[in-house]
Design a protein around this motif. Structure first.
Motif, mmCIF file in Angstrom:
data_model
loop_
_atom_site.group_PDB
_atom_site.id
_atom_site.type_symbol
_atom_site.label_atom_id
_atom_site.label_comp_id
_atom_site.label_asym_id
_atom_site.label_seq_id
_atom_site.Cartn_x
_atom_site.Cartn_y
_atom_site.Cartn_z
ATOM 1 N N VAL A 198 14.429 46.778 31.957
ATOM 2 C CA VAL A 198 14.461 48.088 31.305
ATOM 3 C C VAL A 198 13.366 48.201 30.250
ATOM 4 O O VAL A 198 12.796 49.271 30.042
ATOM 5 N N ASP A 199 13.045 47.088 29.590
ATOM 6 C CA ASP A 199 12.028 47.109 28.542
ATOM 7 C C ASP A 199 10.676 47.580 29.070
ATOM 8 O O ASP A 199 10.000 48.393 28.444
ATOM 9 N N ALA A 200 10.306 47.110 30.265
ATOM 10 C CA ALA A 200 9.039 47.525 30.871
ATOM 11 C C ALA A 200 9.081 48.993 31.282
ATOM 12 O O ALA A 200 8.098 49.728 31.133
ATOM 13 N N LEU A 201 10.236 49.418 31.769
ATOM 14 C CA LEU A 201 10.418 50.813 32.169
ATOM 15 C C LEU A 201 10.224 51.740 30.973
ATOM 16 O O LEU A 201 9.506 52.745 31.048
ATOM 17 N N VAL A 202 10.847 51.398 29.855
ATOM 18 C CA VAL A 202 10.758 52.218 28.650
ATOM 19 C C VAL A 202 9.340 52.182 28.076
ATOM 20 O O VAL A 202 8.808 53.204 27.641
#
Length: 470
Positions: A145-149
């Motif tokens: 999720v960190d990369a997505l955000v």
């Protein structure tokens, strides 16, 4: 009152419609489910319907993510009353049952993923918010999720659940003790047609990137402005990109205006910072709208400026006029004006009645709801026609926002629809745009010769990037 207490007291109601279909989010849900499963097993409790538990986990963490990252108030109000999960209630309609939803809230609180302020009798309902542990869990690189955000911004993570039905045509009862309640109704050809048009509008809104381009300082000032106003929800939920219509007094011919989208609730001076598809916008409104409609209906030419009475503040004239149109008697109107800080209410009422003697018989008749019905139908027509031209258009009751490249089309259609509806020419007014404000600032700094770098102006703000991404 501390700021934390203020946030708790003013927390918006939990939004059961938040959702996400990203695989990365599902990984987080699975991980939290495993922890809840272990916790319950330690108490001898077995989970029999894992899909319903996971559904509740996702709904809860998505709305708390939005509250924490996309609004100014991290708290959300929830119900722990079993009767609120009964047949036809907002929770049951989307298959959130008491045992699953409240059970997961209790589990997340016990696992110290959420902070909980229990409700008080005669006070507020239970409040919950995501704490640092839950945010760290969601952003754990293990799940992605960190990369997505980082790539798409916090806005990308949560959306409205496309599988859930949100009623977009709402009928409210008459004002009872200062409150209006939603009431049920039987659908007709008219309500079905209105619902279909709202669906068309929302589908268009969902296809574009509608953002608020402000500096961190401006954003903080906007939230402070919202917080200082009575009866205002001092937060902005940037995921609310859809609208619904609200009709009043148990009638589909009163009210009907469009509500729900985040841009409707922000202070008007910040509208010029709205961008659509990463481009600056323009706002155009119907000036003196309700007064001009009344003059047109009664066959009289409207004054160029209905709020030009000498000796009275123009903004107070506007407020007082709206009150006089909506009130049912002069005593109630006088009290309402005094409640809004308008001094000399009786003198102002007398002056407005004299200035608008040709339509003064409409004052204190409650005609405002009928006028809102007419301007909401006009707004619907303007939006649908602009969409046919390929534009994303935002409605603010009697004004509209589009990308500035559509300004001529908007002016043309607003004039045409007004003339078709009321038989008179409209009086339209452009609001100052962000680009104009930037130009004025540059002019003040550099004199008459300058070159404005709009690309740099539109892409240098922390709030802007963290919410909507690169």
């Amino acid at each position: 009152m501390t700021s934390e207490t203020y946030l708790i007291n003013t927390a918006p109601q939990f939004d059961v419609h938040k959702w996400s279909d990203y695989t990365e989010v599902n990984h987080v849900v699975d991980a939290l489910f495993d922890e809840i499963k272990t916790l319950r097993a330690s108490k001898g409790i077995r989970i029999r319907e894992a899909d319903k538990v996971k559904r509740s986990i996702k709904v809860i963490i998505m709305d708390l993510w939005v509250a924490c990252k996309l609004t100014s108030n991290p708290y959300r109000g929830i119900s722990k009353n079993k009767t609120d999960f009964g047949k036809d209630t907002r929770y049951r309609k989307i298959f959130l049952k008491f045992n699953y939803f409240v059970g997961v809230v209790n589990d997340l609180a016990e696992l110290v993923y959420i902070n909980e302020e229990l409700g008080r009798q005669g006070g507020y309902r239970t409040r919950i918010k995501a704490n640092e542990k839950l945010i760290d869990k969601i952003l754990n690189p293990e799940y992605g999720v960190d990369a997505l955000v980082a790539n798409k911004g916090s806005m990308a993570l949560a959306d409205y659940n496309p599988d859930l039905t949100r009623e977009t045509i709402i009928l409210r009862d008459k004002d009872i003790g200062g409150k209006k309640y939603n009431i049920d109704y039987v659908d007709t050809e008219n309500t079905n047609a209105m619902r279909l048009n709202v669906l068309k509008i929302n589908n268009r809104l969902a296809k574009d990137r509608i953002a608020l381009h402000v500096t961190d300082t401006q954003y903080a000032a906007m939230i402070a402005d919202l917080s200082s106003k009575k009866n205002k929800n001092p937060t902005v939920d940037f995921t609310r990109n859809s609208v619904y219509r609200v009709f009043n007094n148990a009638s589909f011919e009163q009210g009907g205006r469009f509500y729900g989208a985040w841009w409707i609730g922000i202070p008007k001076e910040y509208r010029k910072y709205i961008t659509i598809g990463r481009k600056p916008t323009v706002e155009l409104d119907y000036s003196g709208h309700h007064f001009r409609i009344l003059y047109a209906q009664d066959g009289f030419p409207a004054p160029d400026d209905p709020y030009d009475i000498v000796g009275f503040d123009r903004e107070k004239q506007k407020k007082a006029s709206l009150i006089m149109i909506n009130a049912f008697d002069e005593i109630a109107a006088t009290k309402a004006m005094q409640g809004q800080g308008i001094s000399g209410a009786k003198k102002l009422i007398k002056a407005i009645k004299a200035r608008h003697s040709q339509i003064s018989h409409h004052f204190f008749t409650g005609v405002g709801n009928n006028l809102m019905y007419q301007d909401s139908n006009l707004a619907e027509k303007v939006m649908l026609r602009m969409m046919d031209r390929g534009a994303t258009i935002l409605s603010l009751h009697d004004s509209f926002i589009v990308r500035n490249s559509y300004d001529n089309e908007l002016e043309e259609i607003m004039n045409q629809e007004y003339k078709a509806e009321f038989g008179e020419l409209a009086k339209l007014k452009y609001k100052k745009t962000q680009g104009e404000e930037a130009s004025e600032t540059q002019t003040q700094a550099l004199g008459d010769f300058f070159e404005l770098d709009l690309e740099q102006y539109f892409n240098n703000h922390t709030i802007y990037l963290s919410i909507w991404g690169n």
